[in-house]
Scaffold this motif. Structure first.
Motif, mmCIF file in Angstrom:
data_model
loop_
_atom_site.group_PDB
_atom_site.id
_atom_site.type_symbol
_atom_site.label_atom_id
_atom_site.label_comp_id
_atom_site.label_asym_id
_atom_site.label_seq_id
_atom_site.Cartn_x
_atom_site.Cartn_y
_atom_site.Cartn_z
ATOM 1 N N VAL A 51 100.705 43.406 38.464
ATOM 2 C CA VAL A 51 99.360 43.138 37.951
ATOM 3 C C VAL A 51 99.062 41.668 38.150
ATOM 4 C CG1 VAL A 51 97.799 43.231 35.979
ATOM 5 C CG2 VAL A 51 99.634 44.913 36.174
ATOM 6 N N VAL B 178 91.165 47.900 33.360
ATOM 7 C CA VAL B 178 91.938 48.887 34.110
ATOM 8 C C VAL B 178 92.989 49.443 33.160
ATOM 9 C CG1 VAL B 178 93.561 49.265 36.000
ATOM 10 C CG2 VAL B 178 91.559 47.796 36.353
ATOM 11 N N TYR C 73 88.019 51.254 34.519
ATOM 12 C CA TYR C 73 88.795 52.371 35.071
ATOM 13 C C TYR C 73 89.740 52.946 34.033
ATOM 14 C CZ TYR C 73 87.690 50.918 39.902
ATOM 15 O OH TYR C 73 87.066 50.599 41.070
ATOM 16 N N ALA D 223 97.727 46.453 40.483
ATOM 17 C CA ALA D 223 96.326 46.221 40.131
ATOM 18 C C ALA D 223 96.020 44.740 40.224
ATOM 19 C CB ALA D 223 96.048 46.721 38.706
ATOM 20 N N SER D 224 94.900 44.415 40.844
ATOM 21 C CA SER D 224 94.517 43.010 40.937
ATOM 22 C C SER D 224 93.021 42.876 40.725
ATOM 23 C CB SER D 224 94.916 42.423 42.295
ATOM 24 O OG SER D 224 94.291 43.118 43.344
ATOM 25 N N ALA E 231 94.137 44.423 32.018
ATOM 26 C CA ALA E 231 94.926 45.588 32.441
ATOM 27 C C ALA E 231 95.801 46.077 31.306
ATOM 28 C CB ALA E 231 95.783 45.234 33.648
ATOM 29 N N THR F 255 95.767 38.967 37.644
ATOM 30 C CA THR F 255 94.379 38.719 37.272
ATOM 31 C C THR F 255 94.185 37.220 37.077
ATOM 32 O OG1 THR F 255 92.647 39.223 35.645
ATOM 33 C CG2 THR F 255 94.892 39.097 34.812
ATOM 34 N N GLU G 265 97.192 51.454 44.510
ATOM 35 C CA GLU G 265 96.694 50.073 44.534
ATOM 36 C C GLU G 265 95.264 50.064 44.013
ATOM 37 O OE1 GLU G 265 99.037 48.530 48.551
ATOM 38 O OE2 GLU G 265 96.855 48.389 48.412
ATOM 39 N N VAL G 266 95.027 49.223 43.022
ATOM 40 C CA VAL G 266 93.683 49.095 42.457
ATOM 41 C C VAL G 266 93.216 47.673 42.654
ATOM 42 C CG1 VAL G 266 92.263 49.387 40.399
ATOM 43 C CG2 VAL G 266 94.329 50.760 40.682
ATOM 44 N N ARG G 267 92.054 47.542 43.234
ATOM 45 C CA ARG G 267 91.472 46.200 43.369
ATOM 46 C C ARG G 267 90.070 46.235 42.798
ATOM 47 N NH1 ARG G 267 93.385 44.480 49.490
ATOM 48 N NH2 ARG G 267 95.565 45.010 49.165
ATOM 49 N N THR G 268 89.820 45.302 41.904
ATOM 50 C CA THR G 268 88.516 45.287 41.266
ATOM 51 C C THR G 268 88.105 43.851 41.013
ATOM 52 O OG1 THR G 268 87.236 46.210 39.421
ATOM 53 C CG2 THR G 268 89.440 45.405 38.918
#
Lengths: 236, 298
Positions: free
Chosen positions: B115, B38, B85, B97-98, B104, B117, B30-33
């Motif tokens: 995903v 990404v 990233y 990813a969000s 992304a 965004t 899980e990617v949160r930015t």
């Protein structure tokens, strides 16, 4: 705060996720109080919606379903009346939006059933060969089927839209102006489509295609508002 | 003022994060930015490598939990900033990813992909299982995915190619272009865009394509077994092969039967053209494209 699974809770409740996802959401809900609460609320909405009698929807769809679902939060509030939940508007947005979504889904589903049920044309007596000229056959005339007209002045729909719009307006300063502009431009596009469909339906009130198209387009407006309001909670 | 800004940028040191952690099968990422690129790539190791470029005001937090690796960026002080990233993951790893201002790009993921965004483009090649891509203001491209595909754009278009499985795609102000789709369950919706669909029509399949203002262009093979329902209000219908339409049918709603009519295909455009063609034939140009070319656009 919005969890990864917040948007999937409805599918989880409906058992529409695959086995792995179902287990993942179940595990998450067990450890996340916010999602557990939202899931309980969704279950309640779904249970109430399922309690609706199976019959063709009446023209006043919103008020009928809203009354059975008992979703008082979707009722327009009198001026100055405090919100029933939460100190901050966006803290209850998830429930409010989930309830709106569930109602919209119920209504859309019911109407889709109604419209699609009438869409099928008469049984064809001959099949055209693919290599030959394909014969187009008119759909069953609308006059032959009991089309239930869609109310153009749907108070409950308007109330749901107004409620979501209020959430957006209130939280507008928290959102990027460029994002707000994009959302508003797209809402405007949908509004224009709705207006065109309404004008067409006013001219041809028995047209089942236009009824379905109008409902579909209005549902998309609610979806976009719901999504925009969710952006507010994402910034929390 | 420009000089001040340059000094500010120059004094903001760029920090590189590069960390690799071992993972077991069944672990997801899980990617949160907040903002930034990404990029997700795959390799044949059971490990996740996190490379990030960011200012020294940001920290990259990598946590390994029970069957989940989370990567988050946090501002030490002030407003959050952009972090770029590059993540290298095992192909079997589900990835989520969000971000708010996140672009992304993913390539080679062989599992679930999610995903989301607000403002940013999404380009995914791969994905298997549940593939969910959402952007409010950005283009979405998905290639070589399979499973249950759900794509939600708002202000931009969506392009899918070489995708198999259930497909649901929508936008408000964008075109939906789908090539080489192998699906028996398709739902496409846009308000102000065109829809182009190319792929075999499966027996008993359900295909629904709806636009308010746009053109719908669908390839129908001679061997297809489908009942195609065409509905429009102020639009028109055309086909690149012989179709006899009753000129007295002013309601512009009719059905066409191909073969045994097994699949159900509904094509609806309130004000646009609905066009059928054979696979491999050129798509009809949209009014928008024709205007563009007429005025010398490139």
């Amino acid at each position: 705060m919005k969890c990864e699974w917040t948007d999937r809770l409805s599918e989880y409740i409906d058992g529409e996720l695959d086995a792995n996802e179902q287990r993942a959401v179940e595990a998450h809900v067990e450890g996340c109080a916010a999602c557990a609460r939202t899931a309980d609320e969704l279950r309640a909405v779904v249970a109430r919606a399922r309690a609706l009698p199976a019959r063709p929807p009446a023209s006043d769809l919103w008020s009928g379903i809203e009354a059975r679902a008992g979703s008082a939060r979707l009722k327009p509030r009198a001026t100055g009346e405090p919100r029933a939940t939460g100190a901050r508007g966006f803290t209850f947005a998830a429930w409010q939006l989930a309830a709106a979504a569930a109602l919209v889904a119920a209504i859309s589903g019911a109407l889709a059933w109604q419209i699609r049920g009438h869409r099928a044309g008469p049984a064809l007596t001959a099949q055209a060969a693919n290599t030959a000229t394909i014969q187009a056959r008119p759909e069953t005339p609308d006059a032959d089927v009991p089309v239930v007209p869609v109310s153009l002045g749907d108070a409950q729909y308007d109330a749901a839209v107004a409620d979501l719009q209020r959430v957006l307006d209130k939280e507008r300063p928290r959102l990027d102006p460029a994002t707000v502009a994009v959302v508003e431009r797209n809402l405007q596009i949908i509004d224009e489509a709705i207006a065109q469909a309404q004008r067409a339906l006013a001219a041809d009130p028995a047209n089942s295609y236009l009824s379905g198209h109008l409902v579909e387009t209005r549902r998309r407006k609610l979806d976009l508002l719901r999504r925009a309001a969710a952006l507010v909670s994402d910034t929390d | 003022m420009l000089a001040t800004a340059l000094v500010a940028v120059m004094t903001m040191a760029v920090t590189h994060t590069d960390q690799t952690i071992q993972v077991q099968k069944g672990t997801r990422l899980e990617v949160r930015t907040f903002a930034g690129d990404v990029v997700v790539k795959t390799w044949d190791k059971d490990a996740v490598r996190v490379q990030a470029e960011h200012s020294d005001r940001e920290t990259v937090d990598i946590q390994q939990g029970d069957r989940v690796v989370t990567v988050r960026s946090q501002a030490k002080r002030g407003a959050p900033r952009s972090v770029d990233y590059t993540l290298t993951v095992p192909a079997w790893m589900p990835v989520s990813a969000s971000g708010t201002y996140m672009d992304a790009t993913m390539d080679g993921v062989g599992a679930d992909v999610t995903v989301e965004t607000t403002r940013g483009d999404i380009a995914v090649t791969g994905g298997s299982g549940v593939v969910t891509l959402k952007s409010v203001d950005g283009e979405i491209q998905l290639n070589k995915a399979q499973g249950h595909v759900e794509v939600r754009a708002v202000n931009e278009g969506v392009q899918l190619a070489d995708v198999s499985g259930d497909v649901s795609v929508e936008s408000v102000n964008g075109d939906l272009t789908l090539d080489r789709i192998d699906s028996a369950n398709v739902d496409l919706y846009t308000v102000n865009g065109n829809i182009a669909y190319d792929g075999p029509i499966r027996d008993k399949g359900v295909y629904r394509m709806t636009t308010h203002n746009g053109l719908i262009s669908v390839a129908v093979a001679e061997s297809a077994n489908a009942t195609v329902t065409v509905r429009t209000y102020s639009g028109s219908f055309k086909a690149s092969f012989p179709v006899k339409v009753d000129e007295q049918n002013t309601r512009k709603r009719f059905t066409l039967t191909f073969g045994n009519g097994s699949a159900q295909m509904e094509l609806e455009s309130f004000g646009g053209t609905i066009a059928l063609r054979r696979p491999g034939e050129a798509r009809p140009g949209t009014d928008r494209e024709r205007r563009h070319h007429r005025h010398g656009g490139n």
